[in-house]
Design an enzyme around this catalytic site. Sequence first.
Site, PDB file in Angstrom:
ATOM      1  CG  HIS A   1      -2.009   0.995   1.142  1.00  0.00           C
ATOM      2  ND1 HIS A   1      -1.795   2.336   1.371  1.00  0.00           N
ATOM      3  CD2 HIS A   1      -3.318   0.876   0.811  1.00  0.00           C
ATOM      4  CE1 HIS A   1      -2.932   2.988   1.195  1.00  0.00           C
ATOM      5  NE2 HIS A   1      -3.878   2.124   0.855  1.00  0.00           N
ATOM      6  CD  GLU A  58      -5.430   1.521  -2.963  1.00  0.00           C
ATOM      7  OE1 GLU A  58      -6.614   1.410  -2.673  1.00  0.00           O
ATOM      8  OE2 GLU A  58      -4.533   1.698  -2.128  1.00  0.00           O
ATOM      9  CB  SER A  66     -12.000   8.923  -3.547  1.00  0.00           C
ATOM     10  OG  SER A  66     -11.053   9.634  -2.752  1.00  0.00           O
TER      11      SER A  66
END
Length: 223
Positions: free
Chosen positions: A99, A148, A186
């Site tokens: 991440h 992402e 989001s």
Amino acid sequence: MKKLFIVANWKAHKTITETTEWFDELAKSKEQFVQKDDKHIIICPSFHLLAEAKKIIDEQNLPISLGAQNVAAFDEGAYTGEIAARQLQGLVTYIIIGHSERRLTFAESDEILQKKVQIAKAGGFEVIYCVQGDMTIVPQEIQIVAYEPIAAIGSGHADTPENAEAVAHAIKEKNPHVQAVLYGGSVTDENVHSFTSLSSIDGVLIGGASLDPVTFTAIIINA
Ligand code: PGA
């Protein structure tokens, strides 16, 4: 039809009590998603919540798998404060690795991430490997990638579906071992379908909007 991945990343949120409350609320609407076997629903809470989450999932027979948000780059041993892959056996099926918050705030390099991937895979876990674009290196062992873009995370400004589709397509082209690409950044109950309806996108990774069980249920249903 593809089986979508709906992955909740709770990050460093929730106590044990809040976890119980979250699952109780979700379970109220389980009839709306329990019958259909068209989605992998995966919740990734913090480590200290995993045992409680597993207990509730087993007791209530929920069609939900668990994932960890991180794993140590070392085997079990003298690593104070770390959680080794072997300690996660029997608790989780998936592990998120790479991440951007791990890469940036905790300075995890591609080399460290590669070690984590090897250890997780050797332990039999499925890895959800996060990348920030189609230029990020994806280890050979990886089948599931989450794209992402950093600017979209927690900002309320999701990527455009067109760009996410183009990047997901490029990731698959460059990495033939990758079978599924998820979009994260989001995602809400309102925009989720604009991503999951695209041909190269196989699911979503949701941070903020997964913390509320009602919104998360709406995401599962709308995806
Ligand atoms: P967000 O986070 O949904 O809050 O933007 C996504 C993620 O970082 O996984």
